[in-house]
Every structure is written in C-alpha cells, then in structure tokens.
Design a protein around this motif. Structure first.
Motif, PDB file in Angstrom:
ATOM      1  N   TYR A  78       0.798  -1.224   0.000  1.00  0.00           N
ATOM      2  CA  TYR A  78       0.000   0.000   0.000  1.00  0.00           C
ATOM      3  C   TYR A  78       0.836   1.283   0.000  1.00  0.00           C
ATOM      4  N   GLY A  79       2.161   1.135  -0.101  1.00  0.00           N
ATOM      5  CA  GLY A  79       3.015   2.309  -0.222  1.00  0.00           C
ATOM      6  C   GLY A  79       3.071   3.166   1.017  1.00  0.00           C
ATOM      7  N   GLU A  80       3.172   2.539   2.177  1.00  0.00           N
ATOM      8  CA  GLU A  80       3.261   3.274   3.441  1.00  0.00           C
ATOM      9  C   GLU A  80       4.717   3.283   3.912  1.00  0.00           C
ATOM     10  N   GLY A  81       5.369   4.427   3.729  1.00  0.00           N
ATOM     11  CA  GLY A  81       6.764   4.568   4.124  1.00  0.00           C
ATOM     12  C   GLY A  81       7.749   4.098   3.074  1.00  0.00           C
ATOM     13  N   VAL A  82       7.241   3.475   2.027  1.00  0.00           N
ATOM     14  CA  VAL A  82       8.054   2.991   0.902  1.00  0.00           C
ATOM     15  C   VAL A  82       7.215   3.148  -0.364  1.00  0.00           C
ATOM     16  N   TYR A  83       7.880   3.079  -1.523  1.00  0.00           N
ATOM     17  CA  TYR A  83       7.123   3.047  -2.769  1.00  0.00           C
ATOM     18  C   TYR A  83       6.384   1.725  -2.873  1.00  0.00           C
ATOM     19  N   LYS A  84       5.203   1.779  -3.484  1.00  0.00           N
ATOM     20  CA  LYS A  84       4.467   0.542  -3.690  1.00  0.00           C
ATOM     21  C   LYS A  84       5.308  -0.433  -4.501  1.00  0.00           C
ATOM     22  N   ASP A  85       5.325  -1.671  -4.059  1.00  0.00           N
ATOM     23  CA  ASP A  85       6.118  -2.694  -4.737  1.00  0.00           C
ATOM     24  C   ASP A  85       5.458  -4.034  -4.450  1.00  0.00           C
ATOM     25  N   LYS A  86       4.607  -4.480  -5.354  1.00  0.00           N
ATOM     26  CA  LYS A  86       3.861  -5.710  -5.135  1.00  0.00           C
ATOM     27  C   LYS A  86       4.786  -6.919  -5.005  1.00  0.00           C
ATOM     28  N   ALA A  87       5.868  -6.908  -5.774  1.00  0.00           N
ATOM     29  CA  ALA A  87       6.800  -8.045  -5.700  1.00  0.00           C
ATOM     30  C   ALA A  87       7.422  -8.132  -4.313  1.00  0.00           C
ATOM     31  N   GLU A  88       7.767  -6.979  -3.755  1.00  0.00           N
ATOM     32  CA  GLU A  88       8.353  -6.966  -2.410  1.00  0.00           C
ATOM     33  C   GLU A  88       7.309  -7.343  -1.368  1.00  0.00           C
ATOM     34  N   ALA A  89       6.074  -6.901  -1.584  1.00  0.00           N
ATOM     35  CA  ALA A  89       4.985  -7.287  -0.684  1.00  0.00           C
ATOM     36  C   ALA A  89       4.816  -8.798  -0.687  1.00  0.00           C
ATOM     37  N   VAL A  90       4.802  -9.375  -1.887  1.00  0.00           N
ATOM     38  CA  VAL A  90       4.660 -10.830  -2.004  1.00  0.00           C
ATOM     39  C   VAL A  90       5.808 -11.541  -1.304  1.00  0.00           C
ATOM     40  N   LYS A  91       7.000 -11.017  -1.460  1.00  0.00           N
ATOM     41  CA  LYS A  91       8.180 -11.630  -0.835  1.00  0.00           C
ATOM     42  C   LYS A  91       8.006 -11.749   0.676  1.00  0.00           C
TER      43      LYS A  91
ATOM     44  N   SER B 181      -2.025 -16.471   8.829  1.00  0.00           N
ATOM     45  CA  SER B 181      -3.235 -16.645   8.032  1.00  0.00           C
ATOM     46  C   SER B 181      -3.545 -15.423   7.174  1.00  0.00           C
ATOM     47  N   MET B 182      -3.278 -14.208   7.693  1.00  0.00           N
ATOM     48  CA  MET B 182      -3.558 -13.010   6.916  1.00  0.00           C
ATOM     49  C   MET B 182      -2.619 -12.902   5.717  1.00  0.00           C
ATOM     50  N   ALA B 183      -1.376 -13.276   5.913  1.00  0.00           N
ATOM     51  CA  ALA B 183      -0.437 -13.268   4.793  1.00  0.00           C
ATOM     52  C   ALA B 183      -0.887 -14.258   3.725  1.00  0.00           C
ATOM     53  N   LYS B 184      -1.352 -15.413   4.132  1.00  0.00           N
ATOM     54  CA  LYS B 184      -1.861 -16.404   3.177  1.00  0.00           C
ATOM     55  C   LYS B 184      -3.051 -15.844   2.411  1.00  0.00           C
ATOM     56  N   TRP B 185      -3.943 -15.155   3.116  1.00  0.00           N
ATOM     57  CA  TRP B 185      -5.125 -14.590   2.476  1.00  0.00           C
ATOM     58  C   TRP B 185      -4.743 -13.548   1.437  1.00  0.00           C
ATOM     59  N   HIS B 186      -3.792 -12.663   1.797  1.00  0.00           N
ATOM     60  CA  HIS B 186      -3.361 -11.634   0.852  1.00  0.00           C
ATOM     61  C   HIS B 186      -2.692 -12.243  -0.370  1.00  0.00           C
ATOM     62  N   LEU B 187      -1.875 -13.255  -0.175  1.00  0.00           N
ATOM     63  CA  LEU B 187      -1.238 -13.915  -1.316  1.00  0.00           C
ATOM     64  C   LEU B 187      -2.274 -14.539  -2.240  1.00  0.00           C
ATOM     65  N   LYS B 188      -3.277 -15.152  -1.641  1.00  0.00           N
ATOM     66  CA  LYS B 188      -4.341 -15.759  -2.425  1.00  0.00           C
ATOM     67  C   LYS B 188      -5.111 -14.687  -3.198  1.00  0.00           C
ATOM     68  N   SER B 189      -5.375 -13.557  -2.544  1.00  0.00           N
ATOM     69  CA  SER B 189      -6.109 -12.474  -3.191  1.00  0.00           C
ATOM     70  C   SER B 189      -5.322 -11.905  -4.364  1.00  0.00           C
ATOM     71  N   LEU B 190      -4.016 -11.734  -4.196  1.00  0.00           N
ATOM     72  CA  LEU B 190      -3.193 -11.212  -5.281  1.00  0.00           C
ATOM     73  C   LEU B 190      -3.154 -12.193  -6.450  1.00  0.00           C
TER      74      LEU B 190
END
Length: 228
Positions: A192-205, A216-225
């Motif tokens: 969501y670009g809070e304190g850093v530039y948005k980077d979906k690849a880094e978020a996924v990492k 469980s929340m990380a799993k949910w977000h990965l599934k959503s992406l």
C-alpha cells in the motif's frame, strides 16, 4: 505474548544437561550452597521438568533466589511467572517489578516486556511513551520482538511521533530476524506504499515469508493477489 508479539508471555527455556539423576543432584547441591547460576538453572529444570518432575511452584522458588541475588534472566523468568500465574498467583504488578529489575540491568527481553506492560496498562499505568522507551532499548540490542513493537509504535504514533519510514526501519530489522508479524506488516507497507514506494513483488516476498510461518492473513493476501 509469544515470539511474534501474541498475548501470552512464555518462552522456551534453555536447560542444563541434567538428564541423569547424578547431574541433577549435583546441580541442586550447588544451588543450595547459594550459587546464583545454579539456582537459575535449577529453576529452569523444575519449570520444564528436565531431570525432575515439572513443578512450577518449585521453579518460582529457585528463580526468586537467583533473582534476589541479581540474576537478570531469573528476574525476567520470575516476572513471567507472575504475569502468567505459573507457580504463583497471577500478579501483574509483581511481574512489572521483576521485569523492571531485569530491564534496568540491560536484559533486552525484560525491557521488551516491561514495555508491553506499559503498553497495555497491566501492572502499571498505561503509558505509551514509557512503552516506546523500553521497546527502543530492547530493539537497539537486536531483540526482534522489541523491534517489531517499536515499529508498531512509529506506525501508529503511540508514544512517539508517527513516522512510517521509521516504522519500516524497525519492521525490516525484525522481519529479517524472522518475526512473522513484522514480515506481515512489511508486506502490507510495500503493498500500500506506506513509508516505501508501492512494490507488489516486495509485498509478495514478505507475505510469503510470513505465510511460510503460518500467518493466516499473509496467506489470504497472497491468495487475493493471485486471484486478482
């Protein structure tokens, strides 16, 4: 509160090699002679049932003897027993007393959980500034829990000036040590670009690292992406 910042405070204890009766008897004899390290290790043995039947009350007895002689680890463990009501009646104020003694000796885990008590108003008046102070002391020594909790303070502005960049700094330090909650939050900040530039690849990492630890929340977000 566990290794990642959950509510129950209870950590794995390193035990002495007391697997046979002779070693345990020797340890107890030395502890009874007033040796501070032996008293602490004997407390560990009774707490975990290592070389003897588990007995939390007896663990408290030996932790107290070591704690009263100034052993910071024993002070923290005794505080933990009071916090959780293990071997003694639950007493958050008494927990704070022993956490403080450990913290003032520079014991990072004691500093972290003294901060937790101020953060929650348990055993001490709620004080976010004081909580952040103790989290910072623990974080500066490399304590991953303290780093995550300090990052959370900067993220929300609790006890410190709100600053996403500083939150990212401390989340990253904790995440790199394997703190699952920090890994999740770091992923969130990148997404969501809070304190850093948005980077979906880094978020996924970072979410993947958290998910691999069962978040469980990380799993949910990965599934959503993946489904987006």
């Amino acid at each position: 509160m566990d290794n990642n910042g959950n509510s129950h405070i209870d950590w794995d204890i390193d035990d002495s090699d007391v697997r046979d009766g002779d070693n345990f008897a020797c340890l107890r004899k030395v502890a009874e002679q007033g040796d501070i390290d032996a008293q602490y290790e004997l407390g560990n043995c009774y707490y975990n049932g290592n070389g003897v039947s588990e007995d939390k009350a007896e663990a408290v007895k030996w932790y107290r003897q070591a704690a009263e002689q100034g052993n910071a680890e024993a002070q923290y463990r005794l505080g933990n027993c009071y916090y959780n009501g293990n071997g003694v009646d639950e007493d958050k104020a008494e927990a704070v007393k022993w956490y403080r003694q450990a913290a003032e000796q520079g014991y990072a885990t004691g500093q972290c959980f003294l901060g937790v008590c101020y953060d929650r108003g348990e055993g001490a008046k709620k004080d976010y500034t004081e909580a952040a102070k103790w989290y910072h002391k623990a974080a500066a020594q490399g304590d991953a829990r303290g780093q995550f909790l300090l990052g959370r303070c900067y993220y929300s502005g609790a006890g410190v000036n709100k600053c996403y960049k500083k939150a990212i700094k401390w989340y990253r330090k904790a995440a790199e040590q394997g703190n699952v909650k920090a890994q999740y939050k770091l992923g969130w900040c990148y997404c969501y670009g809070e304190g850093v530039y948005k980077d979906k690849a880094e978020a996924v990492k970072w979410w993947r690292k958290a998910a691999e630890q069962g978040d469980s929340m990380a799993k949910w977000h990965l599934k959503s992406l993946h489904e987006a």
